[in-house]
Design an enzyme around this catalytic site. Structure first.
Site, PDB file in Angstrom:
ATOM      1  N   LYS A  36       0.830  -1.200   0.000  1.00  0.00           N
ATOM      2  CA  LYS A  36       0.000   0.000   0.000  1.00  0.00           C
ATOM      3  C   LYS A  36       0.866   1.251   0.000  1.00  0.00           C
ATOM      4  O   LYS A  36       1.888   1.323   0.693  1.00  0.00           O
ATOM      5  CB  LYS A  36      -0.900  -0.033   1.235  1.00  0.00           C
ATOM      6  CG  LYS A  36      -1.888   1.117   1.356  1.00  0.00           C
ATOM      7  CD  LYS A  36      -2.713   0.926   2.630  1.00  0.00           C
ATOM      8  CE  LYS A  36      -3.761   2.008   2.808  1.00  0.00           C
ATOM      9  NZ  LYS A  36      -4.573   1.783   4.024  1.00  0.00           N
ATOM     10  N   SER A  45      -9.119   1.882   3.038  1.00  0.00           N
ATOM     11  CA  SER A  45      -8.215   2.663   2.226  1.00  0.00           C
ATOM     12  C   SER A  45      -7.169   1.828   1.499  1.00  0.00           C
ATOM     13  O   SER A  45      -6.455   2.337   0.627  1.00  0.00           O
ATOM     14  CB  SER A  45      -7.531   3.729   3.093  1.00  0.00           C
ATOM     15  OG  SER A  45      -6.734   3.157   4.100  1.00  0.00           O
ATOM     16  N   SER A 103      -9.368  -0.400   7.303  1.00  0.00           N
ATOM     17  CA  SER A 103      -8.841  -0.284   5.944  1.00  0.00           C
ATOM     18  C   SER A 103      -8.134  -1.507   5.390  1.00  0.00           C
ATOM     19  O   SER A 103      -7.792  -1.538   4.211  1.00  0.00           O
ATOM     20  CB  SER A 103      -7.899   0.920   5.857  1.00  0.00           C
ATOM     21  OG  SER A 103      -8.622   2.114   6.007  1.00  0.00           O
TER      22      SER A 103
END
Length: 482
Positions: free
Chosen positions: A81, A156, A180
């Site tokens: 990420k 996210s 997330s």
């Protein structure tokens, strides 16, 4: 031949590389080829690193040729990420303020995975600094859900979830400050684990005061594995868990044998299931699918199931206040003045709000209340099951539906099952529970007692045996749908 390898799990792939049946370079090149084929449809990666990946793969192959012992993730392609620091690789955090930022350091989890001979395939797209449950940011196209390209993969850790579902890689790293890891796992039909607070140390993410925005969420944020199988998540945890002096929240992990935990029997366990916490508006298909999954899981695992609410109220305002409290408001407001419209509107709105000290202290008091409510509830139960999210995947370019099951709700209401366990730091995972009539994935959340990560893994593995999911493929170009 090599393209088909990417449909195998990381545990199998690492074993193939260690025994020499497949080289790390062959596997990495197959991942690069697949990424080039499918990425235009998915938009999961904001920064691909093919040259670096091949160099890392060659180093793994050289180690094997020299008779050195390879790590547990030998040659396995990894997505990280874009909120997680990678030394020498652009890490934007989804913000124009960091669009050209090249970190000097790997985050601790990346450092450990690379030391275990994983291969960095690239960075995956996330919303600006993670302040959203979906994947939009001002720099890159929004990731798309491989099960329906018109839908969000959630966030996210949006790109990480999308990359896994599209089978661009077998493992990924996400971060979870309010759901997330679990949100995109649920929306993308993959597995996501938020271990107990401190199991996986963080640094520099959330800990380095030099970087406004990046340094937020200190007592809420977790980093965790996102995978297509539970065993692969356990394998990742065996590598990334354990204390580090750079993270004052980090804790030992010697009480958990991550891989052995997968075999723990569940017979006789006491499990609670709540379809709505008593206040959450839940889509009828989500309610039906997760209720059926929870009942089947308990029945076939030999556990006792009670359908009961934990007694917590809607505390999302306190969660939002804690996020703001743990943000560098001075640094981020200066950043906002410089960026203007280049900053995400919802983030700008948070920074423009005139926060009061009492709002922050009230939020902290509320967190204590929720922690006390949940530990008392969990004295009666070994596990708590819920829907991971209140709705199936919804269209891109919205923060969330404002109507659920005939009720008008806030645009963040659909996240209400997730953030309480960032308040408490309890271990929580999302397993694929089934599909809607239109073919969209639904997740079931499995929550354990404080520090009982092993039981959450055991329950996840048991659910996977009862209701497998890894054989299911989204209908992408070149991917057969089963």
């Amino acid at each position: 031949m090599f393209d088909e390898l990417l449909d195998k799990d990381a545990t199998t792939l690492a074993a193939l590389v260690r025994c020499g049946e497949v080289s790390a370079r062959e596997l990495t090149q197959a991942a690069i080829n697949r990424l080039e084929q499918r990425e235009p449809y998915i938009q999961a990666f904001c920064t691909a690193t093919p040259e670096l990946a091949l160099a890392q793969a060659d180093a793994v192959d050289a180690k094997r040729s020299n008779g050195q012992v390879l790590g547990p993730l030998a040659g396995v392609p990894l997505a990280v990420k874009d909120l997680i620091s990678t030394a020498g690789v652009r890490t934007t955090s989804g913000s124009a303020a960091y669009k050209d930022f090249i970190p000097e350091d790997d985050d601790i989890c990346v450092e450990r995975l690379l030391a275990a001979d994983a291969i960095l395939l690239g960075k995956t797209t996330a919303p600006e600094f993670g302040y959203s449950g979906v994947g939009h940011n001002p720099l890159f196209p929004s990731p798309r859900n491989p099960w329906d390209l018109s839908k969000t993969p959630g966030g996210s850790s949006a790109g990480s979830g999308a990359a896994l579902a599209a089978r661009l890689c077998p493992i990924a790293l996400g971060s979870d400050g309010g759901g997330s890891v679990r949100i995109p796992a649920a929306h993308c039909g993959v597995y996501g684990l938020k271990a107990s607070m401190g199991r996986v140390p963080l640094w520099p993410g959330c800990r380095d005061e030099r970087y406004p925005g990046v340094s937020s969420w200190e007592s809420l944020e977790h980093v965790g594995p996102m995978t297509r199988t539970v065993r692969d998540a356990a394998l990742m945890m065996s590598v990334i868990a354990g204390p580090d002096m750079r993270d004052r929240h980090s804790i030992p992990s010697t009480d958990v044998d991550w891989l052995a935990a997968l075999e723990k029997p569940l017979s006789g366990l006491r499990i609670a299931f709540s379809a709505d916490f008593g206040y959450i508006a839940v889509d009828p298909e989500v309610r039906r699918i997760t209720t059926e999954a929870a009942r089947r899981f308990a029945r076939e695992s030999g556990a006792e199931l009670d359908e009961v609410d934990p007694g917590i109220a809607d505390e999302v305002a306190s969660f939002a206040a804690l996020v703001a409290f743990e943000s560098d408001l001075s640094g981020m407001r200066k950043m906002q003045a410089e960026l203007g419209p280049k900053m995400s509107p919802h983030l700008s709105a948070m920074l423009q709000h005139e926060w009061r000290a009492e709002t922050f202290t009230d939020a902290n008091t509320t967190r204590k209340k929720v922690c006390n409510q949940l530990w008392r509830f969990m004295q009666r139960y070994d596990l708590l099951l819920t829907p991971t999210l209140a709705v199936p995947p919804f269209p891109l370019n919205m923060q969330g539906p404002e109507m659920i099951d005939g009720r008008m709700v806030r645009s963040d209401h659909w996240l209400s099952f997730c953030f309480p366990f960032n308040f408490t730091g309890q271990p929580a995972a999302s397993v694929p529970a089934g599909f809607t009539a239109s073919g969209l994935p639904i997740g079931l959340q499995i929550v354990g007692r404080h520090l009982d990560d092993g039981l959450v893994l055991a329950a996840s593995a048991a659910f996977e045996r009862i209701q497998p999911w890894n054989h299911l493929y989204p209908a992408l170009p070149g991917v057969a749908h089963e």
